[in-house]
Design a protein around this motif. Sequence first.
Motif, PDB file in Angstrom:
ATOM      1  N   ILE A 101       0.840  -1.203   0.000  1.00 46.91           N
ATOM      2  CA  ILE A 101       0.000   0.000   0.000  1.00 46.91           C
ATOM      3  C   ILE A 101       0.873   1.251   0.000  1.00 46.91           C
ATOM      4  N   GLU A 102       1.965   1.213   0.762  1.00 46.47           N
ATOM      5  CA  GLU A 102       2.882   2.354   0.768  1.00 46.47           C
ATOM      6  C   GLU A 102       3.537   2.542  -0.592  1.00 46.47           C
ATOM      7  N   ARG A 103       3.804   1.444  -1.303  1.00 47.29           N
ATOM      8  CA  ARG A 103       4.378   1.579  -2.653  1.00 47.29           C
ATOM      9  C   ARG A 103       3.367   2.227  -3.589  1.00 47.29           C
ATOM     10  N   MET A 104       2.112   1.858  -3.469  1.00 44.72           N
ATOM     11  CA  MET A 104       1.079   2.513  -4.288  1.00 44.72           C
ATOM     12  C   MET A 104       1.007   4.004  -3.961  1.00 44.72           C
ATOM     13  N   LEU A 105       1.080   4.358  -2.678  1.00 44.14           N
ATOM     14  CA  LEU A 105       1.044   5.769  -2.294  1.00 44.14           C
ATOM     15  C   LEU A 105       2.286   6.505  -2.793  1.00 44.14           C
ATOM     16  N   ILE A 270      -4.685   4.724 -11.434  1.00 38.56           N
ATOM     17  CA  ILE A 270      -3.445   3.965 -11.354  1.00 38.56           C
ATOM     18  C   ILE A 270      -3.832   2.546 -10.954  1.00 38.56           C
ATOM     19  N   VAL A 271      -3.358   1.548 -11.678  1.00 39.25           N
ATOM     20  CA  VAL A 271      -3.684   0.157 -11.348  1.00 39.25           C
ATOM     21  C   VAL A 271      -2.419  -0.684 -11.328  1.00 39.25           C
ATOM     22  N   CYS A 272      -2.397  -1.654 -10.415  1.00 38.10           N
ATOM     23  CA  CYS A 272      -1.313  -2.630 -10.349  1.00 38.10           C
ATOM     24  C   CYS A 272      -1.951  -4.010 -10.217  1.00 38.10           C
ATOM     25  N   ALA A 273      -1.941  -4.779 -11.307  1.00 34.85           N
ATOM     26  CA  ALA A 273      -2.609  -6.082 -11.308  1.00 34.85           C
ATOM     27  C   ALA A 273      -1.947  -7.054 -10.334  1.00 34.85           C
ATOM     28  N   LYS A 274      -0.626  -6.961 -10.162  1.00 33.88           N
ATOM     29  CA  LYS A 274       0.079  -7.928  -9.323  1.00 33.88           C
ATOM     30  C   LYS A 274      -0.313  -7.797  -7.850  1.00 33.88           C
ATOM     31  N   THR A 275      -0.466  -6.564  -7.369  1.00 36.16           N
ATOM     32  CA  THR A 275      -0.860  -6.366  -5.970  1.00 36.16           C
ATOM     33  C   THR A 275      -2.365  -6.281  -5.794  1.00 36.16           C
ATOM     34  N   GLY A 276      -3.097  -6.105  -6.910  1.00 32.77           N
ATOM     35  CA  GLY A 276      -4.542  -5.957  -6.809  1.00 32.77           C
ATOM     36  C   GLY A 276      -4.956  -4.644  -6.184  1.00 32.77           C
ATOM     37  N   LEU A 277      -4.115  -3.613  -6.336  1.00 35.04           N
ATOM     38  CA  LEU A 277      -4.417  -2.285  -5.810  1.00 35.04           C
ATOM     39  C   LEU A 277      -4.649  -1.303  -6.948  1.00 35.04           C
ATOM     40  N   ALA A 278      -5.580  -0.398  -6.732  1.00 27.75           N
ATOM     41  CA  ALA A 278      -5.871   0.632  -7.727  1.00 27.75           C
ATOM     42  C   ALA A 278      -6.170   1.941  -7.017  1.00 27.75           C
ATOM     43  N   ALA A 279      -5.997   3.024  -7.731  1.00 27.95           N
ATOM     44  CA  ALA A 279      -6.327   4.351  -7.208  1.00 27.95           C
ATOM     45  C   ALA A 279      -7.099   5.106  -8.280  1.00 27.95           C
ATOM     46  N   ILE A 280      -8.126   5.810  -7.868  1.00 28.62           N
ATOM     47  CA  ILE A 280      -8.857   6.715  -8.754  1.00 28.62           C
ATOM     48  C   ILE A 280      -8.666   8.123  -8.225  1.00 28.62           C
ATOM     49  N   ILE A 281      -8.239   9.011  -9.122  1.00 30.72           N
ATOM     50  CA  ILE A 281      -8.005  10.413  -8.778  1.00 30.72           C
ATOM     51  C   ILE A 281      -9.039  11.248  -9.505  1.00 30.72           C
ATOM     52  N   PHE A 301      -7.898   1.379  -3.414  1.00 32.01           N
ATOM     53  CA  PHE A 301      -8.748   0.242  -3.041  1.00 32.01           C
ATOM     54  C   PHE A 301      -8.209  -1.055  -3.637  1.00 32.01           C
ATOM     55  N   ARG A 302      -8.627  -2.149  -3.040  1.00 33.56           N
ATOM     56  CA  ARG A 302      -8.289  -3.481  -3.566  1.00 33.56           C
ATOM     57  C   ARG A 302      -9.357  -3.913  -4.566  1.00 33.56           C
ATOM     58  N   TYR A 303      -8.904  -4.609  -5.596  1.00 33.29           N
ATOM     59  CA  TYR A 303      -9.850  -5.056  -6.621  1.00 33.29           C
ATOM     60  C   TYR A 303      -9.436  -6.419  -7.151  1.00 33.29           C
ATOM     61  N   ASP A 304     -10.382  -7.095  -7.744  1.00 34.92           N
ATOM     62  CA  ASP A 304     -10.141  -8.400  -8.376  1.00 34.92           C
ATOM     63  C   ASP A 304      -9.874  -8.150  -9.849  1.00 34.92           C
ATOM     64  N   GLU A 305      -8.649  -8.428 -10.287  1.00 40.53           N
ATOM     65  CA  GLU A 305      -8.253  -8.150 -11.669  1.00 40.53           C
ATOM     66  C   GLU A 305      -9.140  -8.889 -12.671  1.00 40.53           C
ATOM     67  N   SER A 306      -9.479 -10.140 -12.381  1.00 38.23           N
ATOM     68  CA  SER A 306     -10.285 -10.922 -13.324  1.00 38.23           C
ATOM     69  C   SER A 306     -11.709 -10.386 -13.435  1.00 38.23           C
ATOM     70  N   ALA A 307     -12.226  -9.804 -12.353  1.00 36.74           N
ATOM     71  CA  ALA A 307     -13.601  -9.308 -12.356  1.00 36.74           C
ATOM     72  C   ALA A 307     -13.707  -7.857 -12.809  1.00 36.74           C
ATOM     73  N   TYR A 308     -12.731  -7.029 -12.420  1.00 32.45           N
ATOM     74  CA  TYR A 308     -12.866  -5.585 -12.644  1.00 32.45           C
ATOM     75  C   TYR A 308     -11.731  -4.945 -13.443  1.00 32.45           C
ATOM     76  N   GLY A 309     -10.723  -5.728 -13.809  1.00 36.64           N
ATOM     77  CA  GLY A 309      -9.538  -5.161 -14.451  1.00 36.64           C
ATOM     78  C   GLY A 309      -9.809  -4.318 -15.676  1.00 36.64           C
ATOM     79  N   PRO A 321     -17.150  -0.487  -6.538  1.00 31.78           N
ATOM     80  CA  PRO A 321     -18.088  -1.421  -5.900  1.00 31.78           C
ATOM     81  C   PRO A 321     -17.792  -1.607  -4.405  1.00 31.78           C
ATOM     82  N   LYS A 322     -18.796  -1.935  -3.653  1.00 32.42           N
ATOM     83  CA  LYS A 322     -18.628  -2.158  -2.220  1.00 32.42           C
ATOM     84  C   LYS A 322     -17.729  -3.358  -1.941  1.00 32.42           C
ATOM     85  N   LEU A 323     -17.648  -4.280  -2.905  1.00 34.30           N
ATOM     86  CA  LEU A 323     -16.780  -5.437  -2.732  1.00 34.30           C
ATOM     87  C   LEU A 323     -15.300  -5.061  -2.780  1.00 34.30           C
ATOM     88  N   CYS A 324     -14.991  -3.883  -3.308  1.00 34.09           N
ATOM     89  CA  CYS A 324     -13.609  -3.408  -3.390  1.00 34.09           C
ATOM     90  C   CYS A 324     -13.283  -2.635  -2.118  1.00 34.09           C
TER      91      CYS A 324
END
Length: 443
Positions: A101-105, A270-281, A301-309, A321-324
């Motif tokens: 998470i700190e790397r994403m920030l 910003i999205v990172c599929a490997k960590t499953g982290l994304a940011a919306i600005i 937020f955390r996301y499922d790459e296969s579902a939301y990528g 989504p609330k699931l994220c």
Amino acid sequence: MGKEATETTPRNSVSADSETQRQKIQAEDVDRAEDVHVDGDQSKFSAILSILRKLVGVADVIDLRLSLPSQLLDPIPNLEYWNYMESPEHFVAIPESDDEIERMLAVLAWWFSKMLKHTGKVHKPFNSILGEQFFCRWEVPGSASGGAGDCSRREDTASSSITNVSLGTDEAGDKLQVEYITEQVSHHPPVSAFVYRCKQRGIEAVGMDHIKAKFTGLSATVATGTECKGIFVRLAQRDNETYRCTHPVGSIVGWLRGSLKVQMIESSYIVCAKTGLAAIIEFKEERWFSKDKGNVTGKVFRYDESAYGDQIASWRLKDIPKLCKVVATFGGNWDQRVNVQRSEQAERLLIDMAALKIADKVVKPLEEQGEKESRRVWNPVAAKMHQGKYGEASRIKRGIEEAQRALAAERKERGEEFVPALFKPSYSATGQPELLPSAPINL
């Protein structure tokens, strides 16, 4: 239906041809405007506005490749101006933390830092010629953390003009080296490929720069073109984590006031599929007559790459989504201070834009540069501009452009395509250029 289709096609074709011809005439009108009298910034502003008013309604002003008179330009090459290392300290700090998470920030902080050039005066650099190259590097203390406390006051990007060359030293010592390698790989549309890399930290950022612009009469909107898929930041020491960072839309406002300012609008991600982290600005459009408490907000937020990528590109903050699970929120003013708060932690500073200073580039002297390198190409024009000899500068500039047209005509006659000298030609599909193993890099 068949008859209607056969009648519609030629009608649309004529309409498209007419529009193309109209835009060509508009561009030629601007190209003939070589002798523009400019006395100070206000006169320069008025001259630019009078030209842009001729182009209201043109879908992409940049693709016209207008040859503006030198009086209306700033003495800096386009490839040098459009770089994303205003604060290389933030770039080299990205891989440091073991916390994903700190790397994403950290990526997010660097992403904001690259917009430092847009917090001051609006500049118009020289258009790049096909095959033009620019090489430079930045030296960063090995202990750099990318924090706002490491930086000092803000400076105008114009201080990086051709005449101010930082030569650096031969011995880097314990300093980190951030390299910038870029080449203009297309003229129509104008597209450049780039690589930034710090070998000591195992980090690189690659992408294609392609922007389009439209003038409405009240504002000029600058957005990414189709060849730009974002900036791809890779961390070799973190199992090749790759962060795809898209650009915001810029709106140049203040035409009626005679005081231009860049505002960021719409949203980026910003999205990172490997960590499953994304940011919306998400940016909030500013109003001249009101004092907004903040013009940017966002969530990590955390996301499922296969579902939301493949969906995040179209999301706004309200669409998450609330699931994220949201793991951090941030907000403030993108051109001043942005704060961040992780879940169940105290709010803290993410980046202080007002405290940043544009880092000095290390560039080889002109006599050691190749014929296609930016400063070598444009120094004759810039030198005359600095002397106030704009007529001579415009004539030299016109000569450079005419030589390029002649080369293009020769290639067309021989049936040859332009071949980049630095990058493999397979960049269009992914937007992630690769350097040729034999690329002649002059650092």
